[in-house]
Scaffold this motif. Structure first.
Motif, mmCIF file in Angstrom:
data_model
loop_
_atom_site.group_PDB
_atom_site.id
_atom_site.type_symbol
_atom_site.label_atom_id
_atom_site.label_comp_id
_atom_site.label_asym_id
_atom_site.label_seq_id
_atom_site.Cartn_x
_atom_site.Cartn_y
_atom_site.Cartn_z
ATOM 1 N N LYS A 80 0.729 -1.310 0.536
ATOM 2 C CA LYS A 80 0.105 -0.301 0.381
ATOM 3 C C LYS A 80 0.868 1.798 -0.026
ATOM 4 O O LYS A 80 2.073 0.991 0.966
ATOM 5 N N GLU A 105 -2.616 4.959 0.943
ATOM 6 C CA GLU A 105 -3.946 4.246 1.221
ATOM 7 C C GLU A 105 -3.543 4.203 2.400
ATOM 8 O O GLU A 105 -4.603 3.062 2.638
ATOM 9 N N GLY A 159 -13.809 2.756 -0.395
ATOM 10 C CA GLY A 159 -13.079 2.100 -1.208
ATOM 11 C C GLY A 159 -12.483 1.559 -0.269
ATOM 12 O O GLY A 159 -11.514 -0.428 -1.408
ATOM 13 N N TYR A 160 -12.063 1.341 0.624
ATOM 14 C CA TYR A 160 -10.774 0.147 0.984
ATOM 15 C C TYR A 160 -11.081 -0.155 2.415
ATOM 16 O O TYR A 160 -12.284 0.346 2.852
ATOM 17 N N THR A 171 -8.371 -3.464 -1.273
ATOM 18 C CA THR A 171 -8.926 -2.849 -1.414
ATOM 19 C C THR A 171 -10.344 -3.427 -2.027
ATOM 20 O O THR A 171 -11.405 -4.130 -2.180
#
Length: 251
Positions: free
Chosen positions: A6, A10, A103-104, A174
């Motif tokens: 990541k 992220e 989204g994570y 993700t």
């Protein structure tokens, strides 16, 4: 799916996903009491997640029909919430859940007692939790994955418990489930070499009796083969150069 490293951006998103999930678990713990249904727990948990502006990542995942896995006593994982399943004084319940933030994913599990529980049940819960912390002592860049697995197994088996073999931890990012698979027992070999930036869901599942498990007719709920208690403890962690950061635990 390859193991992902990541980026700093992220990691920040996953930190927030983890922080929010940690808050939700603390709020759920406050609500647990004899007489409530496991459906009540699921409803409360999903409401908290959505109030954060997030999405419960377990809901409809491969067909799973709820947001919070509620596994009681001999249920190891993936118990389905029900208005008919009423918690009793002395039960133990594991709550496994996650959420998606921008989204994570985050993923964490806790096992709690319902009211007053036996010393034996509390000991199982405590050992399961501590086995996680023994394992992550080895979650550091340059170490190998199965060093984590071995530490979990050695600690739990030292108390006479057994490690579930049919279910394992996983990478996360993700997607809810990413590579690598992370057993809580030591397989042959050393496993992959850990790198900073890996995000992993480490989740010991420890049985009071034998390690064998069975699937119920709902195709989700996993129970101990001998009907004895099981406990589950999980956090999403970030591997760093100097150790690891637990993303789903409040400081």
């Amino acid at each position: 799916m390859a193991v992902t490293i990541k980026s700093e951006h992220e990691i920040e998103l996953m930190r927030e996903a983890g922080r929010l999930l940690a808050i939700m678990h603390e709020e759920l713990h406050k609500e647990i009491k004899p007489g409530m249904s496991t459906w009540d727990i699921d409803h409360i948990g999903e409401t908290i997640i959505r109030d954060f502006g997030c999405v419960p990542n377990f809901l409809n995942y491969n067909g799973y029909p709820a947001s919070i896995c509620t596994s009681v006593n001999d249920e190891v994982v993936h118990g389905i919430p029900s208005k008919k399943r009423i918690l009793q004084e002395g039960d133990i319940i594991s709550l496994d859940c996650g959420l998606i933030y921008k989204g994570y994913h985050s993923d964490a599990a806790r096992t709690w007692g319902v009211g007053e529980i036996s010393e034996e049940a509390q000991r199982l819960i405590d050992v399961t939790k501590q086995s996680f912390f023994e394992g992550i002592k080895f979650a550091k860049e340059g170490n190998h994955l199965y060093e984590i697995s071995k530490a979990i197994q050695d600690y739990a088996e030292g108390f006479g418990y057994s490690i579930v073999r049919d279910l394992v931890g996983h990478g996360i990012g993700t997607h809810l489930h990413e590579d690598p698979q992370i057993p809580n027992f030591k397989p042959k070999g050393r496993g992959l070499k850990l790198q900073a930036g890996m995000t992993l869901a480490i989740e010991p599942m420890i049985n009071e009796g034998v390690y064998d498990v069975e699937w119920m007719d709902d195709d989700w709920t996993v129970v101990t083969a001998d009907g004895k208690l099981s406990a589950h403890y999980e956090n999403t962690i970030l591997v760093t150069k100097d150790g690891c950061e637990i993303l789903t635990l409040l400081r």
